[in-house]
Write a protein that holds these residues in place. Sequence first.
Motif, PDB file in Angstrom:
ATOM      1  N   HIS A  52       0.852  -1.195   0.000  1.00 36.55           N
ATOM      2  CA  HIS A  52       0.000   0.000   0.000  1.00 36.55           C
ATOM      3  C   HIS A  52       0.887   1.245   0.000  1.00 36.55           C
ATOM      4  CE1 HIS A  52      -2.463   3.141   1.883  1.00 36.55           C
ATOM      5  NE2 HIS A  52      -3.553   2.431   1.640  1.00 36.55           N
ATOM      6  N   ASN A  53       1.875   1.259   0.885  1.00 35.97           N
ATOM      7  CA  ASN A  53       2.774   2.407   0.983  1.00 35.97           C
ATOM      8  C   ASN A  53       3.618   2.580  -0.272  1.00 35.97           C
ATOM      9  OD1 ASN A  53       1.969   3.252   3.537  1.00 35.97           O
ATOM     10  ND2 ASN A  53       3.411   1.908   4.579  1.00 35.97           N
ATOM     11  N   ARG A  54       3.981   1.485  -0.936  1.00 30.78           N
ATOM     12  CA  ARG A  54       4.753   1.592  -2.181  1.00 30.78           C
ATOM     13  C   ARG A  54       3.946   2.323  -3.247  1.00 30.78           C
ATOM     14  NH1 ARG A  54       6.501  -3.675  -4.571  1.00 30.78           N
ATOM     15  NH2 ARG A  54       7.636  -2.324  -6.004  1.00 30.78           N
ATOM     16  N   ILE A  55       2.660   2.003  -3.351  1.00 31.14           N
ATOM     17  CA  ILE A  55       1.810   2.679  -4.330  1.00 31.14           C
ATOM     18  C   ILE A  55       1.721   4.171  -4.011  1.00 31.14           C
ATOM     19  CG2 ILE A  55      -0.555   2.904  -5.188  1.00 31.14           C
ATOM     20  CD1 ILE A  55      -0.798  -0.168  -4.842  1.00 31.14           C
ATOM     21  N   THR A  56       1.485   4.483  -2.755  1.00 30.25           N
ATOM     22  CA  THR A  56       1.390   5.883  -2.341  1.00 30.25           C
ATOM     23  C   THR A  56       2.685   6.627  -2.653  1.00 30.25           C
ATOM     24  OG1 THR A  56      -0.150   5.260  -0.582  1.00 30.25           O
ATOM     25  CG2 THR A  56       0.898   7.401  -0.386  1.00 30.25           C
ATOM     26  N   ALA A  57       3.819   6.004  -2.379  1.00 28.86           N
ATOM     27  CA  ALA A  57       5.114   6.643  -2.631  1.00 28.86           C
ATOM     28  C   ALA A  57       5.325   6.894  -4.123  1.00 28.86           C
ATOM     29  CB  ALA A  57       6.236   5.783  -2.066  1.00 28.86           C
ATOM     30  N   LYS A  58       4.954   5.914  -4.963  1.00 30.87           N
ATOM     31  CA  LYS A  58       5.118   6.078  -6.409  1.00 30.87           C
ATOM     32  C   LYS A  58       4.241   7.217  -6.928  1.00 30.87           C
ATOM     33  CE  LYS A  58       6.461   1.290  -7.293  1.00 30.87           C
ATOM     34  NZ  LYS A  58       7.845   1.613  -7.654  1.00 30.87           N
ATOM     35  N   LEU A  59       3.018   7.307  -6.428  1.00 26.73           N
ATOM     36  CA  LEU A  59       2.123   8.384  -6.843  1.00 26.73           C
ATOM     37  C   LEU A  59       2.645   9.743  -6.388  1.00 26.73           C
ATOM     38  CD1 LEU A  59      -1.317   6.693  -6.189  1.00 26.73           C
ATOM     39  CD2 LEU A  59      -0.456   7.468  -8.410  1.00 26.73           C
ATOM     40  N   GLN A  60       3.115   9.809  -5.160  1.00 27.42           N
ATOM     41  CA  GLN A  60       3.626  11.085  -4.660  1.00 27.42           C
ATOM     42  C   GLN A  60       4.833  11.537  -5.483  1.00 27.42           C
ATOM     43  OE1 GLN A  60       4.260  11.318  -0.448  1.00 27.42           O
ATOM     44  NE2 GLN A  60       4.816  13.465  -0.541  1.00 27.42           N
ATOM     45  N   ARG A  61       5.732  10.615  -5.782  1.00 23.85           N
ATOM     46  CA  ARG A  61       6.910  10.962  -6.572  1.00 23.85           C
ATOM     47  C   ARG A  61       6.497  11.498  -7.948  1.00 23.85           C
ATOM     48  NH1 ARG A  61       9.380   6.256  -6.738  1.00 23.85           N
ATOM     49  NH2 ARG A  61      10.196   6.527  -4.646  1.00 23.85           N
ATOM     50  N   ALA A  62       5.520  10.836  -8.575  1.00 17.21           N
ATOM     51  CA  ALA A  62       5.062  11.274  -9.901  1.00 17.21           C
ATOM     52  C   ALA A  62       4.410  12.655  -9.827  1.00 17.21           C
ATOM     53  CB  ALA A  62       4.093  10.252 -10.474  1.00 17.21           C
ATOM     54  N   LEU A  63       3.573  12.881  -8.826  1.00 16.56           N
ATOM     55  CA  LEU A  63       2.886  14.170  -8.694  1.00 16.56           C
ATOM     56  C   LEU A  63       3.866  15.315  -8.492  1.00 16.56           C
ATOM     57  CD1 LEU A  63      -0.133  13.039  -6.525  1.00 16.56           C
ATOM     58  CD2 LEU A  63      -0.305  14.112  -8.786  1.00 16.56           C
TER      59      LEU A  63
END
Length: 200
Positions: A52-63
């Motif tokens: 779950h945290n990996r997905i959140t981290a990937k999205l934050q990095r992209a944003l």
Amino acid sequence: MTAAMAERVQMSHDEPWDALLETWRGLDVPEGWHAEISEGQIHVVPPPHAQHNRITAKLQRALLTVLPDEWEVFQTLGIQIVASEKLYIPDLVVIPDDVVAAVPANVSTPIDAGEALLVVEVTSPFNAADDRGKKRGAYAQAGIPVYLLVDRFDPHGPTSTLYTDPLNGAYRLARRVPFGEQLQLPEPFDLKIDTSAFPI
């Protein structure tokens, strides 16, 4: 709190909004946990799992690659929809930095959800139904322009759904793609999310 305790604990019941908010402010939850308010109750939610945290981290990095300096991406930021007496802590929220900067220091004060530009929820097994239903409705009611639901537990397979164009408490547009496809965030983000990078 121990691991043997229920993942969602009801702390109050049918209290007036001001009393619920004051109780929420005073809670001392274990590190990594957070509390939300919905349907007259305070729910204590456990920390998410690593994937779950990996997905959140990937999205934050992209944003962060596309946001102007005056906008920020926050995790664990409380946003409130006072009209429906709800307070949620999305996995990610994009909001103008000056809105958060105006909050008094050392005070647990949720931000008006209507200030958010984008909200992201990544489902967990125990809260997927809330993310798909109650939270989607609340975010639309607040007028949040973009709601991204990353649903690893969709019965039809892991999907990401982009909800846009809120009107009268509902999102009028939805684009749903399975993990593995790209998802285009609308202006002002203009960002392609590669969902193949999301762990299943």
